[in-house]
Enzyme design. Structure first.
Site, PDB file in Angstrom:
ATOM      1  N   ALA A  46     -10.404  -7.291  -8.871  1.00 51.33           N
ATOM      2  CA  ALA A  46     -11.651  -7.956  -8.558  1.00 51.33           C
ATOM      3  C   ALA A  46     -11.681  -9.327  -9.321  1.00 51.33           C
ATOM      4  O   ALA A  46     -12.044 -10.360  -8.897  1.00 51.33           O
ATOM      5  CB  ALA A  46     -12.773  -7.144  -8.535  1.00 51.33           C
ATOM      6  N   ASP A  67       0.803  -1.081   0.017  1.00 48.49           N
ATOM      7  CA  ASP A  67       0.036   0.252  -0.017  1.00 48.49           C
ATOM      8  C   ASP A  67       0.937   0.998  -0.030  1.00 48.49           C
ATOM      9  O   ASP A  67       1.854   1.246  -0.804  1.00 48.49           O
ATOM     10  CB  ASP A  67      -0.936  -0.060   1.393  1.00 48.49           C
ATOM     11  CG  ASP A  67      -2.333   0.608   1.015  1.00 48.49           C
ATOM     12  OD1 ASP A  67      -2.222   1.770   1.269  1.00 48.49           O
ATOM     13  OD2 ASP A  67      -3.504   0.097   0.529  1.00 48.49           O
ATOM     14  N   ASP A 112      10.234   4.908  -3.874  1.00 51.64           N
ATOM     15  CA  ASP A 112      11.355   5.478  -3.920  1.00 51.64           C
ATOM     16  C   ASP A 112      12.769   4.652  -3.903  1.00 51.64           C
ATOM     17  O   ASP A 112      13.785   5.094  -3.896  1.00 51.64           O
ATOM     18  CB  ASP A 112      11.600   6.484  -2.609  1.00 51.64           C
ATOM     19  CG  ASP A 112      10.505   7.412  -2.560  1.00 51.64           C
ATOM     20  OD1 ASP A 112      10.157   8.046  -3.611  1.00 51.64           O
ATOM     21  OD2 ASP A 112       9.813   7.546  -1.505  1.00 51.64           O
ATOM     22  N   ASN A 166      -3.117  -1.380  25.575  1.00 54.94           N
ATOM     23  CA  ASN A 166      -2.111  -0.709  25.828  1.00 54.94           C
ATOM     24  C   ASN A 166      -2.399   0.644  26.265  1.00 54.94           C
ATOM     25  O   ASN A 166      -1.308   1.474  26.285  1.00 54.94           O
ATOM     26  CB  ASN A 166      -1.278  -0.716  24.421  1.00 54.94           C
ATOM     27  CG  ASN A 166      -1.878   0.039  23.443  1.00 54.94           C
ATOM     28  OD1 ASN A 166      -2.859   0.341  23.419  1.00 54.94           O
ATOM     29  ND2 ASN A 166      -0.706   0.298  22.372  1.00 54.94           N
ATOM     30  N   ALA A 224      -7.685 -16.357  -3.519  1.00 56.99           N
ATOM     31  CA  ALA A 224      -7.788 -15.097  -3.475  1.00 56.99           C
ATOM     32  C   ALA A 224      -9.321 -14.710  -3.124  1.00 56.99           C
ATOM     33  O   ALA A 224     -10.048 -15.320  -3.754  1.00 56.99           O
ATOM     34  CB  ALA A 224      -7.302 -14.327  -4.977  1.00 56.99           C
ATOM     35  N   SER A 278     -11.348  -0.641   0.865  1.00 52.31           N
ATOM     36  CA  SER A 278     -10.077  -0.522   1.160  1.00 52.31           C
ATOM     37  C   SER A 278     -10.160  -0.979   2.699  1.00 52.31           C
ATOM     38  O   SER A 278      -8.979  -1.681   3.184  1.00 52.31           O
ATOM     39  CB  SER A 278      -9.335   0.856   1.174  1.00 52.31           C
ATOM     40  OG  SER A 278      -8.924   0.896  -0.014  1.00 52.31           O
ATOM     41  N   ASP A 285       0.617   2.251  18.471  1.00 53.94           N
ATOM     42  CA  ASP A 285      -0.342   0.963  18.458  1.00 53.94           C
ATOM     43  C   ASP A 285       0.010   0.061  17.332  1.00 53.94           C
ATOM     44  O   ASP A 285      -0.495  -1.133  17.606  1.00 53.94           O
ATOM     45  CB  ASP A 285      -1.965   1.457  17.902  1.00 53.94           C
ATOM     46  CG  ASP A 285      -2.731   1.580  19.043  1.00 53.94           C
ATOM     47  OD1 ASP A 285      -2.504   1.130  20.030  1.00 53.94           O
ATOM     48  OD2 ASP A 285      -3.965   2.326  18.751  1.00 53.94           O
ATOM     49  N   HIS A 322      -3.184   5.940   4.261  1.00 50.86           N
ATOM     50  CA  HIS A 322      -4.044   4.530   3.811  1.00 50.86           C
ATOM     51  C   HIS A 322      -3.466   3.450   4.338  1.00 50.86           C
ATOM     52  O   HIS A 322      -4.267   2.397   4.861  1.00 50.86           O
ATOM     53  CB  HIS A 322      -3.907   4.822   2.129  1.00 50.86           C
ATOM     54  CG  HIS A 322      -5.154   3.805   1.689  1.00 50.86           C
ATOM     55  ND1 HIS A 322      -4.769   2.739   1.114  1.00 50.86           N
ATOM     56  CD2 HIS A 322      -6.425   3.690   1.415  1.00 50.86           C
ATOM     57  CE1 HIS A 322      -5.741   1.994   0.783  1.00 50.86           C
ATOM     58  NE2 HIS A 322      -6.794   2.736   1.006  1.00 50.86           N
TER      59      HIS A 322
END
Length: 481
Positions: A328, A182, A210, A235, A337, A394, A191, A221
């Site tokens: 999809a 992603d 990069d 926590n 999948a 997502s 967290d 995202h």
């Protein structure tokens, strides 16, 4: 641009003495020739010829799209002289040299002669094929401002909606690695930092945008997805994920911040996940049309015993084989999948933005709250010690990834072997509830439910289920329409 492709793999056999003692590249390549749905699952109606750009497309004077050359790095490194593809030098990063195949973008802005192209591809056995390199976007609707108040778990309505059972994670012992391909992950987030995967060099993954070893998220995202799966519970900070400390997040940055990313970067991210021992790949991306490069990577991942979880997209449309969207259509054609649609946590109905189709949407999970209007997304982690709400398929896909991880840890803890196909069958049959009202939009109206999964986390139940199932292999026998 709607392009057609056909399978291609250029492999020559050396005759004679192997120069400088290098291993014959034909032997190195072995089974690594490019595989696509056309060559692997030819009965599926979404398949068309792939992997070689058609002459009509190549002669298009308006051609501006990117192409990508698939190469075999180890083979390339054995060459005496530096290889070029036309005038482009083929340079590899250190990370790419470790992969079994690499997609290198080739930016062409003028017509290409097909005969010259064929000769160029035949120049070296290290060239595995040529594909288009379409741009992909995340399957997310909108950004939102991070919440500044310290949230309570009660604000995460998707936990209640899926009847999340914390007890289902307390007996899990065997580690499971989830690769999130992603925008990267904020691996320093309070967290998440205890849940991050590391390699022997202490790296949490890789940045293919990069080309460096820092997969820090500069968008949000990927971090949001990671938090839905693995945010640390109890926590005293932030939010809670759907798994326990048996899960490790491998951060692979293949999408740039707030921009569409190249398929080749996703392809290389999947190769990285395969080579570094991922058990699950979570992909929340979207593009129109066929995508043979993505097909090839997903097929290879499944063949390496990795289950791949795919967001179905947010265009509010019914999918069909005549109007495919990636990934999809790929997930629907392959066992191992899983394609995921989004439902609302309040109404239980299909989210207004979610794509659907009773053959293409194999399962649904919450991706929005209270109608899915702006600022009604799911609550999860964001970079910089923040958290906030994002909505889309997502957000639905990682919930399925979390359940898959729990199943894998359970199976390993009980010494039960599995394939991605059998794991998918188990997840869909023993980790969902069916709703008749959704059956025309989602296969059997199935929606993820952790209570159902918890009730089936018993060794004898699982062994009995596996025994009752007929294995189909990689290709789904369900006709798509």
């Amino acid at each position: 641009m709607n392009q057609r492709f056909k399978a291609l793999g250029a492999i020559f056999i050396f005759a004679g003495i192997i120069l400088f003692g290098f291993q014959n590249c034909s032997e190195i390549l072995g089974e690594s020739q490019v595989q696509t749905l056309q060559s692997t699952c030819s009965q599926n109606p979404v398949n068309q010829s792939k992997m070689l750009i058609s002459p009509s497309t190549l002669h298009d004077p308006n051609l501006k799209s990117s192409l990508s050359l698939l190469i075999h790095p180890r083979c390339l490194l054995t060459q005496e002289e530096e290889l070029h593809f036309f005038d482009q030098a083929l340079e590899l990063t250190e990370a790419q040299k470790e992969l079994s195949s690499v997609a290198l973008p080739l930016w062409e802005e003028s017509p290409i002669d097909s005969e010259l192209l064929e000769k160029e591809l035949a120049k070296s056995e290290c060239f595995l094929g040529l594909t288009s390199d379409p741009l992909l976007t995340s399957s997310q609707i909108s950004k939102s401002t991070p919440l500044t108040d310290d949230p309570e778990v009660i604000n995460q309505r998707h936990l209640n909606f899926t009847e999340y059972q914390k007890s289902s994670n307390e007996t899990q012992k065997e580690k499971v690695v989830i690769a999130i391909i992603d925008t990267g992950v904020d691996y320093e987030h309070t967290d998440l930092k205890a849940r991050m995967w590391q390699n022997a060099r202490g790296e949490h993954g890789f940045n293919f945008v990069d080309n460096n070893n820092d997969p820090m998220d500069d968008d949000g995202h990927g971090t949001h997805i990671a938090g839905l799966i693995a945010a640390e519970e109890n926590n005293g900070f932030g939010v809670a994920g759907l798994t326990g400390d048996f899960v490790e997040i491998m951060a692979i940055k293949s999408l740039p911040s707030r921009q569409a990313g190249r398929t080749s970067d996703i392809y290389n991210g999947i190769e990285y996940a395969i080579n570094n021992g991922a058990d699950i790949i979570s992909l929340s991306i979207y593009a129109e049309g066929l995508n043979p490069l993505l097909e090839s990577a997903i097929i290879k991942a499944i063949q390496h015993n990795i289950i791949v979880v795919l967001a179905i997209g947010n265009q509010s449309k019914k999918l069909s084989s005549n109007d495919p969207v990636a990934p999809a259509y790929i997930g629907a054609a392959l066992n191992g999948a899983v394609t995921v649609a989004s439902v609302d946590t309040v109404s239980g109905e299909l989210s207004f933005f979610s794509n659907y189709g009773d053959k293409f949407a194999e399962v649904a999970a919450p991706g929005a709250e209270n109608g899915g209007l702006r600022d009604q997304g799911l609550l999860s982690t964001l970079p910089g010690e923040n958290w906030g709400r994002l909505r889309g398929t997502s957000q639905a896909a990682p919930i399925v990834s979390a359940m898959a991880a729990t199943w894998i840890s359970f199976l390993r803890s009980n010494n039960i072997s599995y394939t991605p196909e059998m794991l998918e069958k188990l997840l869909l049959a023993k980790g969902t509830r069916s709703f008749e009202a959704l059956s025309e939009k989602i296969t059997q109206g199935r929606v993820i439910n952790f209570k159902v999964m918890s009730e089936n986390l018993e060794k004898n139940k699982v062994l009995s289920f596996f025994k009752s199932q007929k294995q189909e292999g990689l290709c789904s026998t369900t006709p798509l329409n």
